[in-house]
Design a protein around this motif. Structure first.
Motif, PDB file in Angstrom:
ATOM      1  N   TYR A 139      41.216 -31.426 -18.268  1.00 40.16           N
ATOM      2  CA  TYR A 139      41.226 -30.983 -16.864  1.00 40.16           C
ATOM      3  C   TYR A 139      42.632 -30.791 -16.322  1.00 40.16           C
TER       4      TYR A 139
ATOM      5  N   LYS B  21      41.105 -35.936 -26.609  1.00 39.89           N
ATOM      6  CA  LYS B  21      39.799 -36.411 -26.155  1.00 39.89           C
ATOM      7  C   LYS B  21      38.790 -35.271 -26.112  1.00 39.89           C
TER       8      LYS B  21
ATOM      9  N   VAL C 180      23.806 -48.412 -10.210  1.00 37.97           N
ATOM     10  CA  VAL C 180      22.963 -48.859 -11.321  1.00 37.97           C
ATOM     11  C   VAL C 180      22.290 -50.193 -11.004  1.00 37.97           C
TER      12      VAL C 180
ATOM     13  N   ASN D  99      41.284 -45.269 -23.047  1.00 32.29           N
ATOM     14  CA  ASN D  99      40.063 -45.551 -23.811  1.00 32.29           C
ATOM     15  C   ASN D  99      39.322 -44.276 -24.169  1.00 32.29           C
TER      16      ASN D  99
ATOM     17  N   GLY E 282      33.090 -44.389 -21.093  1.00 34.51           N
ATOM     18  CA  GLY E 282      31.868 -45.108 -21.431  1.00 34.51           C
ATOM     19  C   GLY E 282      30.624 -44.388 -20.945  1.00 34.51           C
ATOM     20  N   VAL E 283      30.543 -44.149 -19.643  1.00 33.97           N
ATOM     21  CA  VAL E 283      29.368 -43.463 -19.089  1.00 33.97           C
ATOM     22  C   VAL E 283      29.295 -42.034 -19.625  1.00 33.97           C
TER      23      VAL E 283
HETATM   24  P1  NAP Z   1      35.427 -44.819 -18.294  1.00 33.96           P
HETATM   25  O1  NAP Z   1      34.995 -43.407 -18.033  1.00 33.96           O
HETATM   26  O2  NAP Z   1      35.191 -45.411 -19.634  1.00 33.96           O
HETATM   27  O3  NAP Z   1      36.963 -45.014 -17.965  1.00 33.96           O
HETATM   28  C1  NAP Z   1      37.521 -44.401 -16.853  1.00 33.96           C
HETATM   29  C2  NAP Z   1      38.023 -42.983 -17.232  1.00 33.96           C
HETATM   30  O4  NAP Z   1      38.275 -42.272 -16.054  1.00 33.96           O
HETATM   31  C3  NAP Z   1      39.346 -43.005 -17.963  1.00 33.96           C
HETATM   32  O5  NAP Z   1      39.162 -43.165 -19.340  1.00 33.96           O
HETATM   33  C4  NAP Z   1      39.937 -41.645 -17.606  1.00 33.96           C
HETATM   34  O6  NAP Z   1      39.599 -40.720 -18.625  1.00 33.96           O
HETATM   35  C5  NAP Z   1      39.167 -41.227 -16.345  1.00 33.96           C
HETATM   36  N1  NAP Z   1      40.073 -41.035 -15.214  1.00 33.96           N
HETATM   37  C6  NAP Z   1      40.954 -41.921 -14.692  1.00 33.96           C
HETATM   38  N2  NAP Z   1      41.601 -41.354 -13.633  1.00 33.96           N
HETATM   39  C7  NAP Z   1      41.110 -40.101 -13.507  1.00 33.96           C
HETATM   40  C8  NAP Z   1      41.385 -39.015 -12.617  1.00 33.96           C
HETATM   41  N3  NAP Z   1      42.276 -39.125 -11.630  1.00 33.96           N
HETATM   42  N4  NAP Z   1      40.701 -37.865 -12.789  1.00 33.96           N
HETATM   43  C9  NAP Z   1      39.787 -37.740 -13.774  1.00 33.96           C
HETATM   44  N5  NAP Z   1      39.492 -38.728 -14.649  1.00 33.96           N
HETATM   45  C10 NAP Z   1      40.141 -39.890 -14.502  1.00 33.96           C
HETATM   46  O7  NAP Z   1      34.751 -45.719 -17.176  1.00 33.96           O
HETATM   47  P2  NAP Z   1      33.185 -45.914 -16.968  1.00 33.96           P
HETATM   48  O8  NAP Z   1      32.939 -47.362 -16.876  1.00 33.96           O
HETATM   49  O9  NAP Z   1      32.431 -45.118 -17.938  1.00 33.96           O
HETATM   50  O10 NAP Z   1      32.986 -45.323 -15.475  1.00 33.96           O
HETATM   51  C11 NAP Z   1      33.020 -43.927 -15.264  1.00 33.96           C
HETATM   52  C12 NAP Z   1      32.695 -43.664 -13.781  1.00 33.96           C
HETATM   53  O11 NAP Z   1      31.390 -44.121 -13.507  1.00 33.96           O
HETATM   54  C13 NAP Z   1      33.622 -44.371 -12.803  1.00 33.96           C
HETATM   55  O12 NAP Z   1      33.831 -43.533 -11.697  1.00 33.96           O
HETATM   56  C14 NAP Z   1      32.824 -45.587 -12.390  1.00 33.96           C
HETATM   57  O13 NAP Z   1      33.205 -46.079 -11.123  1.00 33.96           O
HETATM   58  C15 NAP Z   1      31.427 -45.001 -12.401  1.00 33.96           C
HETATM   59  N6  NAP Z   1      30.329 -45.951 -12.576  1.00 33.96           N
HETATM   60  C16 NAP Z   1      29.364 -45.939 -11.627  1.00 33.96           C
HETATM   61  C17 NAP Z   1      28.261 -46.745 -11.770  1.00 33.96           C
HETATM   62  C18 NAP Z   1      27.172 -46.677 -10.728  1.00 33.96           C
HETATM   63  O14 NAP Z   1      26.371 -47.612 -10.634  1.00 33.96           O
HETATM   64  N7  NAP Z   1      27.108 -45.612  -9.940  1.00 33.96           N
HETATM   65  C19 NAP Z   1      28.166 -47.623 -12.875  1.00 33.96           C
HETATM   66  C20 NAP Z   1      29.172 -47.587 -13.847  1.00 33.96           C
HETATM   67  C21 NAP Z   1      30.263 -46.742 -13.677  1.00 33.96           C
HETATM   68  P3  NAP Z   1      40.411 -39.342 -18.854  1.00 33.96           P
HETATM   69  O15 NAP Z   1      41.348 -39.588 -19.986  1.00 33.96           O
HETATM   70  O16 NAP Z   1      39.339 -38.396 -19.165  1.00 33.96           O
HETATM   71  O17 NAP Z   1      41.142 -39.027 -17.578  1.00 33.96           O
END
Ligand code: NAP
Length: 360
Positions: free
Chosen positions: A198, A182, A276, A324, A156-157
């Motif tokens: 990766y 992907k 955020v 996803n 998503g992000v």
């Molecule tokens: P997302 O990326 O849509 O879903 C999570 C993705 O992480 C999965 O699709 C998977 O994709 C990947 N993943 C899972 N395990 C992994 C690993 N061991 N190594 C590498 N990639 C892995 O989720 P999102 O909501 O957009 O969030 C993405 C990141 O942003 C997360 O770390 C979340 O905590 C963070 N976030 C932070 C904030 C903030 O305020 N700072 C706000 C929103 C989200 P692959 O198939 O590519 O592995």
């Protein structure tokens, strides 16, 4: 009224990856609405990586055997307050349940933009898009022509970051994701110039091949080895935007990434994390930036839609395992004439799958 309500409770603290056994669906009669509140039938739910962090026994984490919170869009079906009219669409944070009782103070009204579906308020116009937008404009302070690397770029992000960066004039865009499919999707559909899986080797080598001249900005959703590789690839005055650390959420004992701390000094790098929730004041600016692009078709929605509330746990577990592409959203399917019906919209990756079926 025969309708009943379903609520998801966490029943155990997982060690490592959570499983379906860590959750229970609890059925009850519809919640009663006191004077001053309204009953909302929920239509869309966001499941997020931070929910995994809240499953641990941490301050502010989920209580066991109690409903879980989360970003939700629903429709008022009965009201006992002049502040909420029946039929209104509202955003709230009550999360993993089919019905919620809310007060006017607990909800946010969503602006409705022509041609923009409700799901967008949980994806590119919601917390996901706001995270991407703040990361680029406030933390990276992106400049035209900046070359970038984004980890978890197909999520998503990550997809929102790639698409916004392109619209903001970024240079070469490199992304990493968890499969070749992907990675191909990122270059074919999302606008990345290069992408890699990766798992295919040491990330430092993969990144050097994809970005042989280095990068100016790293948007890091993952941490670990990818962060270490990016520190090596950054040019002078490079910026690291620390968004999340999903590589550690299910493996808390994993060793922290090793990188050359001297690089931070020698190359005058800046590393900054953010939450955020501290940038809610940027929401209107995000609408002003993104909505015209959505309406013109220059910005597409990247969403994986899971049909049926009963699929919410599977959707969450699937997201943690990378099933996803784009933002994962669960959609209510109990009525066909609900406001979930949306205007035609450019969506690049929407996959609709029935719960309990594996995503492709
Ligand atoms: P997302 O990326 O849509 O879903 C999570 C993705 O992480 C999965 O699709 C998977 O994709 C990947 N993943 C899972 N395990 C992994 C690993 N061991 N190594 C590498 N990639 C892995 O989720 P999102 O909501 O957009 O969030 C993405 C990141 O942003 C997360 O770390 C979340 O905590 C963070 N976030 C932070 C904030 C903030 O305020 N700072 C706000 C929103 C989200 P692959 O198939 O590519 O592995």
């Amino acid at each position: 009224m025969n309708e009943t309500a379903l609520t998801v409770h966490q029943t155990a603290r997982p060690q490592g990856f959570p499983t379906a056994e860590d959750f229970a669906f609890v059925e009850s009669s519809l919640p009663t609405t006191a004077v001053g509140g309204a009953l909302v039938r929920n239509l869309y739910w966001s499941v997020d990586p931070y929910h995994r962090e809240m499953m641990d026994d941490v301050p502010g984490g989920f209580a066991l055997h109690a409903p879980l919170e989360g970003r939700t869009i629903g429709q008022v079906v009965a009201s006992r307050t002049p502040g909420l009219a029946e039929g209104e669409i509202v955003f709230h944070r009550q999360g993993w349940r089919t019905h919620s009782v809310v007060t006017p103070e607990e909800i946010r009204r969503l602006p409705r933009f022509e041609g923009v579906p409700l799901t967008a308020y949980l994806s590119v116009l919601g917390g996901t898009g706001l995270t991407a937008y703040v990361g680029l404009t406030r933390i990276a302070q992106l400049r035209e022509g900046d070359d970038m690397f984004v980890s978890a770029a197909a999520g998503g992000v990550g997809t929102a970051t790639g698409r916004f960066a392109r619209l903001l004039g970024a240079g070469r865009l490199v992304g990493s994701a968890g499969s070749t499919a992907k990675a191909d999707h990122l270059t074919r559909q999302v606008g990345y110039d290069a992408a890699f899986d990766y798992h295919d080797g040491p990330v430092g080598d993969l990144l050097r091949t994809a970005a042989p001249d280095g990068i100016d900005v790293f948007v890091d959703n993952v941490g670990g080895e990818q962060l270490a590789a990016a520190v090596g690839a950054l040019r002078e005055f490079g910026r690291i935007v620390r968004v999340g650390t999903i590589s550690q959420y299910n493996t808390p004992d994993a060793p922290p990434p090793r990188f050359d701390y001297a690089d931070l000094v020698e190359k005058s790098l800046r590393m900054e994390g953010f939450l955020v929730r501290n940038y809610r004041d940027v929401q209107e600016e995000l609408y002003e930036f993104a909505v015209p692009h959505l309406q013109s078709g220059r910005l597409a929605l990247d969403e994986t839609i899971v049909d049926g509330f009963e699929g919410i746990v599977d959707a969450f577990l699937g997201m943690l395992r990378g099933l996803n592409t784009g933002k994962i959203i669960v959609r209510d399917t109990t009525e066909t004439d609900s406001p979930t019906t949306v205007a035609p919209q450019r969506r690049s990756t929407t996959k609709v799958y029935r719960h309990r079926q594996p995503a492709d």
